[in-house]
Write a protein that holds these residues in place. Sequence first.
Motif, PDB file in Angstrom:
ATOM      1  N   ALA A 231      36.940  53.483  39.221  1.00 12.83           N
ATOM      2  CA  ALA A 231      36.784  53.792  40.646  1.00 12.83           C
ATOM      3  C   ALA A 231      38.116  54.166  41.282  1.00 12.83           C
ATOM      4  N   ARG A 232      38.053  54.974  42.322  1.00 14.26           N
ATOM      5  CA  ARG A 232      39.280  55.350  43.031  1.00 14.26           C
ATOM      6  C   ARG A 232      39.905  54.150  43.728  1.00 14.26           C
ATOM      7  N   ARG A 233      39.071  53.327  44.324  1.00 13.41           N
ATOM      8  CA  ARG A 233      39.575  52.136  45.033  1.00 13.41           C
ATOM      9  C   ARG A 233      39.311  50.921  44.158  1.00 13.41           C
ATOM     10  N   LYS A 234      40.279  50.644  43.306  1.00 18.27           N
ATOM     11  CA  LYS A 234      40.093  49.539  42.361  1.00 18.27           C
ATOM     12  C   LYS A 234      40.580  48.224  42.953  1.00 18.27           C
ATOM     13  N   ALA A 235      40.057  47.143  42.409  1.00 21.98           N
ATOM     14  CA  ALA A 235      40.502  45.810  42.789  1.00 21.98           C
ATOM     15  C   ALA A 235      41.859  45.546  42.142  1.00 21.98           C
ATOM     16  N   ASP A 236      42.650  44.684  42.759  1.00 25.85           N
ATOM     17  CA  ASP A 236      43.998  44.438  42.239  1.00 25.85           C
ATOM     18  C   ASP A 236      44.064  43.266  41.266  1.00 25.85           C
TER      19      ASP A 236
ATOM     20  N   ASN B  15      34.478  49.326  36.298  1.00 24.19           N
ATOM     21  CA  ASN B  15      34.335  50.231  37.435  1.00 24.19           C
ATOM     22  C   ASN B  15      35.433  49.976  38.462  1.00 24.19           C
ATOM     23  N   ARG B  16      35.711  48.705  38.748  1.00 24.96           N
ATOM     24  CA  ARG B  16      36.669  48.375  39.795  1.00 24.96           C
ATOM     25  C   ARG B  16      37.906  47.647  39.310  1.00 24.96           C
ATOM     26  N   ARG B  17      37.896  47.198  38.060  1.00 25.03           N
ATOM     27  CA  ARG B  17      39.029  46.411  37.569  1.00 25.03           C
ATOM     28  C   ARG B  17      39.577  46.987  36.274  1.00 25.03           C
ATOM     29  N   ASP B  18      40.895  46.951  36.151  1.00 24.29           N
ATOM     30  CA  ASP B  18      41.507  47.293  34.869  1.00 24.29           C
ATOM     31  C   ASP B  18      41.104  46.228  33.857  1.00 24.29           C
TER      32      ASP B  18
ATOM     33  N   ARG C  42      30.629  47.081  33.697  1.00 28.95           N
ATOM     34  CA  ARG C  42      30.557  46.854  35.143  1.00 28.95           C
ATOM     35  C   ARG C  42      31.909  46.400  35.693  1.00 28.95           C
ATOM     36  N   PHE C  43      32.633  45.586  34.928  1.00 30.67           N
ATOM     37  CA  PHE C  43      33.970  45.180  35.371  1.00 30.67           C
ATOM     38  C   PHE C  43      34.891  46.385  35.476  1.00 30.67           C
TER      39      PHE C  43
END
Length: 176
Positions: free
Chosen positions: A42-47, A77-80, A74-75
Amino acid sequence: QPCRLKGVEHEALCGSVRRALNPMQPQGTQIEVHYAVLPALARRKADDPVFFFAGGPGQSAIELAGPLSKRYARFSNRRDLVFVDQRGTGRSAPLKCADDDERSAVQPLGEGLDEAQRLRRVIDCRAALQKLPHGDLRYYTTTIAMADIEAVRAALGVERFNAIGASYGTRAVLEY
Protein backbone atom coordinates in the motif's frame (compact mmCIF):
# COMPACT_ATOMS: atom_id res chain seq x y z
CA GLN A 1 19.65 -3.03 -1.78
CA PRO A 2 17.05 -4.49 -4.16
CA CYS A 3 17.03 -8.28 -4.40
CA ARG A 4 14.85 -11.17 -5.53
CA LEU A 5 13.82 -13.97 -3.18
CA LYS A 6 12.66 -17.42 -4.21
CA GLY A 7 8.87 -17.62 -4.22
CA VAL A 8 8.33 -13.87 -3.79
CA GLU A 9 6.58 -12.10 -6.65
CA HIS A 10 7.77 -8.56 -6.03
CA GLU A 11 11.18 -7.10 -5.36
CA ALA A 12 12.59 -7.28 -1.85
CA LEU A 13 15.28 -5.26 -0.12
CA CYS A 14 18.26 -7.15 1.29
CA GLY A 15 20.96 -6.04 3.65
CA SER A 16 23.18 -7.03 6.51
CA VAL A 17 24.63 -5.67 9.70
CA ARG A 18 28.17 -6.39 10.89
CA ARG A 19 28.25 -7.86 14.36
CA ALA A 20 31.00 -9.00 16.66
CA LEU A 21 31.05 -12.77 17.00
CA ASN A 22 31.88 -12.26 20.67
CA PRO A 23 29.90 -9.25 21.94
CA MET A 24 32.54 -8.70 24.66
CA GLN A 25 35.19 -8.17 21.94
CA PRO A 26 33.63 -5.63 19.56
CA GLN A 27 36.88 -5.32 17.58
CA GLY A 28 37.33 -9.08 17.25
CA THR A 29 35.99 -11.48 14.63
CA GLN A 30 33.03 -10.00 12.78
CA ILE A 31 30.08 -11.74 11.14
CA GLU A 32 27.37 -10.47 8.81
CA VAL A 33 23.76 -10.91 9.92
CA HIS A 34 21.62 -10.90 6.78
CA TYR A 35 18.02 -9.76 6.50
CA ALA A 36 15.38 -9.23 3.83
CA VAL A 37 12.47 -6.80 3.81
CA LEU A 38 9.36 -7.27 1.70
CA PRO A 39 8.04 -3.72 1.44
CA ALA A 40 4.35 -3.12 2.14
CA LEU A 41 2.27 -2.90 -1.03
CA ALA A 42 0.00 0.00 0.00
CA ARG A 43 1.05 3.60 -0.55
CA ARG A 44 0.22 4.53 3.03
CA LYS A 45 1.91 1.81 5.01
CA ALA A 46 1.94 1.33 8.75
CA ASP A 47 5.21 2.11 10.51
CA ASP A 48 5.31 -1.12 12.52
CA PRO A 49 6.60 -3.99 10.35
CA VAL A 50 6.21 -7.69 11.06
CA PHE A 51 9.42 -9.55 11.96
CA PHE A 52 9.42 -13.33 11.45
CA PHE A 53 11.42 -15.52 13.82
CA ALA A 54 12.18 -18.90 12.23
CA GLY A 55 12.10 -22.27 13.91
CA GLY A 56 14.69 -24.94 14.16
CA PRO A 57 16.82 -23.73 15.73
CA GLY A 58 18.83 -23.51 12.57
CA GLN A 59 16.19 -22.56 10.02
CA SER A 60 16.78 -19.66 7.64
CA ALA A 61 14.04 -17.02 7.93
CA ILE A 62 14.93 -15.56 4.52
CA GLU A 63 14.35 -18.94 2.85
CA LEU A 64 10.83 -18.88 4.33
CA ALA A 65 10.00 -15.49 2.79
CA GLY A 66 8.28 -17.01 -0.26
CA PRO A 67 5.77 -19.25 1.50
CA LEU A 68 5.26 -16.88 4.44
CA SER A 69 4.66 -13.87 2.21
CA LYS A 70 1.73 -15.75 0.69
CA ARG A 71 0.41 -16.97 4.04
CA TYR A 72 0.57 -13.49 5.57
CA ALA A 73 -0.41 -11.52 2.46
CA ARG A 74 -2.93 -9.44 4.41
CA PHE A 75 -0.12 -8.12 6.63
CA SER A 76 1.98 -7.19 3.61
CA ASN A 77 -0.66 -4.82 2.30
CA ARG A 78 0.15 -2.27 4.99
CA ARG A 79 3.24 -3.58 6.76
CA ASP A 80 6.75 -4.46 5.70
CA LEU A 81 7.63 -8.10 6.33
CA VAL A 82 11.13 -8.59 7.75
CA PHE A 83 13.08 -11.86 7.69
CA VAL A 84 16.38 -12.13 9.57
CA ASP A 85 18.74 -15.08 9.25
CA GLN A 86 19.90 -15.39 12.85
CA ARG A 87 23.60 -16.03 13.40
CA GLY A 88 24.42 -19.60 12.47
CA THR A 89 21.57 -19.89 9.93
CA GLY A 90 21.04 -19.15 6.25
CA ARG A 91 23.62 -16.60 5.10
CA SER A 92 24.50 -15.34 8.59
CA ALA A 93 27.72 -17.17 9.54
CA PRO A 94 26.07 -20.53 8.74
CA LEU A 95 26.77 -23.55 10.90
CA LYS A 96 25.99 -26.62 8.82
CA CYS A 97 27.30 -30.13 9.24
CA ALA A 98 28.66 -31.82 6.12
CA ASP A 99 25.92 -34.44 6.22
CA ASP A 100 22.95 -32.15 7.04
CA ASP A 101 21.37 -32.60 3.61
CA GLU A 102 22.03 -36.35 3.58
CA ARG A 103 20.37 -36.86 6.96
CA SER A 104 17.22 -35.08 5.83
CA ALA A 105 16.82 -37.74 3.14
CA VAL A 106 15.25 -41.07 3.96
CA GLN A 107 17.77 -43.39 5.59
CA PRO A 108 17.52 -46.97 6.79
CA LEU A 109 16.04 -47.18 10.28
CA GLY A 110 19.10 -48.98 11.64
CA GLU A 111 21.39 -46.06 10.73
CA GLY A 112 19.24 -43.61 12.62
CA LEU A 113 19.25 -45.82 15.72
CA ASP A 114 23.00 -46.47 15.82
CA GLU A 115 23.93 -44.30 18.80
CA ALA A 116 27.69 -44.69 18.33
CA GLN A 117 27.41 -43.59 14.70
CA ARG A 118 25.25 -40.58 15.66
CA LEU A 119 27.73 -39.56 18.36
CA ARG A 120 30.63 -39.85 15.87
CA ARG A 121 28.76 -37.58 13.42
CA VAL A 122 28.13 -34.98 16.14
CA ILE A 123 31.78 -35.01 17.26
CA ASP A 124 33.01 -34.74 13.64
CA CYS A 125 30.58 -31.92 12.92
CA ARG A 126 31.57 -29.96 16.02
CA ALA A 127 35.26 -30.29 15.11
CA ALA A 128 34.58 -29.07 11.55
CA LEU A 129 32.45 -26.13 12.73
CA GLN A 130 35.08 -25.02 15.24
CA LYS A 131 37.63 -24.73 12.39
CA LEU A 132 35.50 -22.08 10.66
CA PRO A 133 36.65 -18.45 11.05
CA HIS A 134 33.37 -17.84 12.88
CA GLY A 135 33.30 -21.25 14.59
CA ASP A 136 33.47 -20.34 18.26
CA LEU A 137 30.21 -22.04 19.16
CA ARG A 138 29.92 -20.25 22.52
CA TYR A 139 28.57 -17.20 20.68
CA TYR A 140 25.57 -18.81 19.02
CA THR A 141 23.04 -18.34 21.79
CA THR A 142 19.49 -17.05 21.73
CA THR A 143 20.43 -14.05 23.87
CA ILE A 144 23.25 -12.97 21.54
CA ALA A 145 21.09 -13.62 18.45
CA MET A 146 18.39 -11.34 19.88
CA ALA A 147 20.99 -8.57 20.27
CA ASP A 148 21.60 -9.06 16.54
CA ILE A 149 17.86 -8.64 15.89
CA GLU A 150 17.99 -5.41 17.87
CA ALA A 151 20.84 -4.23 15.62
CA VAL A 152 18.74 -5.01 12.53
CA ARG A 153 15.79 -3.12 14.01
CA ALA A 154 18.01 -0.11 14.64
CA ALA A 155 19.60 -0.30 11.17
CA LEU A 156 16.13 -0.27 9.60
CA GLY A 157 15.12 2.71 11.74
CA VAL A 158 12.13 0.85 13.13
CA GLU A 159 10.84 2.12 16.46
CA ARG A 160 8.61 -0.88 17.22
CA PHE A 161 7.53 -4.02 15.40
CA ASN A 162 5.17 -6.97 15.51
CA ALA A 163 6.67 -10.44 15.93
CA ILE A 164 5.62 -13.84 14.67
CA GLY A 165 7.56 -16.89 15.80
CA ALA A 166 7.23 -20.56 14.90
CA SER A 167 8.64 -23.45 16.91
CA TYR A 168 11.99 -22.24 18.33
CA GLY A 169 11.05 -18.78 17.03
CA THR A 170 8.46 -18.50 19.79
CA ARG A 171 11.28 -18.83 22.34
CA ALA A 172 13.33 -16.27 20.44
CA VAL A 173 10.44 -13.78 20.46
CA LEU A 174 10.05 -14.20 24.21
CA GLU A 175 13.80 -13.67 24.69
CA TYR A 176 13.69 -10.53 22.54
